[in-house]
Design a protein around this motif. Structure first.
Motif, PDB file in Angstrom:
ATOM      1  N   VAL A  32       0.847  -1.202   0.000  1.00 34.12           N
ATOM      2  CA  VAL A  32       0.000   0.000   0.000  1.00 34.12           C
ATOM      3  C   VAL A  32       0.880   1.248   0.000  1.00 34.12           C
ATOM      4  O   VAL A  32       0.615   2.220  -0.710  1.00 34.12           O
ATOM      5  N   ASN A  33       1.955   1.219   0.778  1.00 37.73           N
ATOM      6  CA  ASN A  33       2.794   2.406   0.930  1.00 37.73           C
ATOM      7  C   ASN A  33       3.839   2.565  -0.166  1.00 37.73           C
ATOM      8  O   ASN A  33       4.295   3.678  -0.427  1.00 37.73           O
ATOM      9  N   PRO A  68       4.280   3.108  -6.457  1.00 38.78           N
ATOM     10  CA  PRO A  68       4.221   4.500  -6.904  1.00 38.78           C
ATOM     11  C   PRO A  68       2.938   4.835  -7.665  1.00 38.78           C
ATOM     12  O   PRO A  68       2.582   6.002  -7.791  1.00 38.78           O
ATOM     13  N   GLY A  69       2.261   3.821  -8.146  1.00 36.59           N
ATOM     14  CA  GLY A  69       0.995   4.051  -8.834  1.00 36.59           C
ATOM     15  C   GLY A  69      -0.203   4.028  -7.895  1.00 36.59           C
ATOM     16  O   GLY A  69      -1.328   4.269  -8.325  1.00 36.59           O
ATOM     17  N   GLY A  70       0.019   3.719  -6.621  1.00 34.92           N
ATOM     18  CA  GLY A  70      -1.073   3.652  -5.652  1.00 34.92           C
ATOM     19  C   GLY A  70      -2.101   2.580  -6.006  1.00 34.92           C
ATOM     20  O   GLY A  70      -3.299   2.762  -5.818  1.00 34.92           O
ATOM     21  N   LEU A  89      -6.853  -6.979   0.562  1.00 34.14           N
ATOM     22  CA  LEU A  89      -6.148  -6.058  -0.328  1.00 34.14           C
ATOM     23  C   LEU A  89      -6.846  -6.007  -1.685  1.00 34.14           C
ATOM     24  O   LEU A  89      -7.218  -7.045  -2.230  1.00 34.14           O
ATOM     25  N   SER A  90      -7.021  -4.801  -2.211  1.00 28.93           N
ATOM     26  CA  SER A  90      -7.492  -4.652  -3.588  1.00 28.93           C
ATOM     27  C   SER A  90      -6.306  -4.265  -4.455  1.00 28.93           C
ATOM     28  O   SER A  90      -5.440  -3.519  -4.021  1.00 28.93           O
ATOM     29  N   PHE A  91      -6.300  -4.742  -5.664  1.00 32.13           N
ATOM     30  CA  PHE A  91      -5.187  -4.440  -6.566  1.00 32.13           C
ATOM     31  C   PHE A  91      -5.707  -4.354  -7.993  1.00 32.13           C
ATOM     32  O   PHE A  91      -6.521  -5.169  -8.410  1.00 32.13           O
ATOM     33  N   ASP A  92      -5.219  -3.348  -8.731  1.00 34.19           N
ATOM     34  CA  ASP A  92      -5.606  -3.186 -10.135  1.00 34.19           C
ATOM     35  C   ASP A  92      -4.333  -3.072 -10.971  1.00 34.19           C
ATOM     36  O   ASP A  92      -3.630  -2.066 -10.885  1.00 34.19           O
ATOM     37  N   GLU A 141       5.325  -0.874 -13.973  1.00 31.50           N
ATOM     38  CA  GLU A 141       6.347  -1.909 -14.212  1.00 31.50           C
ATOM     39  C   GLU A 141       7.672  -1.580 -13.535  1.00 31.50           C
ATOM     40  O   GLU A 141       8.745  -1.865 -14.063  1.00 31.50           O
ATOM     41  N   CYS A 142       7.587  -0.978 -12.351  1.00 28.61           N
ATOM     42  CA  CYS A 142       8.804  -0.576 -11.639  1.00 28.61           C
ATOM     43  C   CYS A 142       9.461  -1.741 -10.912  1.00 28.61           C
ATOM     44  O   CYS A 142      10.651  -1.700 -10.622  1.00 28.61           O
ATOM     45  N   GLY A 143       8.685  -2.752 -10.566  1.00 31.57           N
ATOM     46  CA  GLY A 143       9.240  -3.927  -9.892  1.00 31.57           C
ATOM     47  C   GLY A 143       9.313  -3.825  -8.377  1.00 31.57           C
ATOM     48  O   GLY A 143       9.769  -4.756  -7.720  1.00 31.57           O
ATOM     49  N   THR A 144       8.868  -2.715  -7.808  1.00 37.87           N
ATOM     50  CA  THR A 144       8.953  -2.547  -6.352  1.00 37.87           C
ATOM     51  C   THR A 144       8.192  -3.633  -5.603  1.00 37.87           C
ATOM     52  O   THR A 144       8.718  -4.235  -4.659  1.00 37.87           O
ATOM     53  N   CYS A 145       6.968  -3.899  -6.020  1.00 41.29           N
ATOM     54  CA  CYS A 145       6.169  -4.907  -5.313  1.00 41.29           C
ATOM     55  C   CYS A 145       6.789  -6.288  -5.459  1.00 41.29           C
ATOM     56  O   CYS A 145       6.703  -7.123  -4.548  1.00 41.29           O
TER      57      CYS A 145
END
Ligand code: SF4
Length: 92
Positions: free
Chosen positions: A37-38, A41-43, A53-56, A62-66
């Motif tokens: 959630v935090n 970068p696209g929220g 958790l909701s996710f879209d 495509e930053c790869g952070t998650c």
């Protein structure tokens, strides 16, 4: 210019029905969920009132952070979109 306005100039070619990222929305560890959630970068990760958790994937940058944070826990699949699908950044 706000972050939302900057993100809005990107183009998103969404591969409908073929999510390039898949998650376990009911993963039990709240700390793990809050990382996403935090950090996205696209929220794109939102915590629901019931704790799921909701996710879209449609607005993914495509930053790869998650992927770095939660592959193997909440993130069940992380691939780049196929072919010409996905985000197209506008520079300048
Ligand atoms: Fe968000 Fe980046 Fe993961 Fe896409 S790759 S969902 S933009 S953190």
């Amino acid at each position: 210019v706000s972050i939302e306005e900057k993100l809005g100039v990107n183009k998103y070619f969404v591969d409908e029905g073929n999510a390039h990222i898949e998650i376990d929305p009911n993963y039990p560890d709240m700390k793990e969920k809050m990382k996403l959630v935090n950090a996205c970068p696209g929220g794109l990760y939102k915590l629901n009132e019931n704790g799921s958790l909701s996710f879209d994937y449609a607005g993914c940058l495509e930053c790869g952070t998650c992927r770095i944070l939660c592959l193997g826990t909440i993130i069940k699949k992380w691939e780049f979109p196929e072919g010409t699908m996905g985000v197209e950044f506008r520079h300048g």
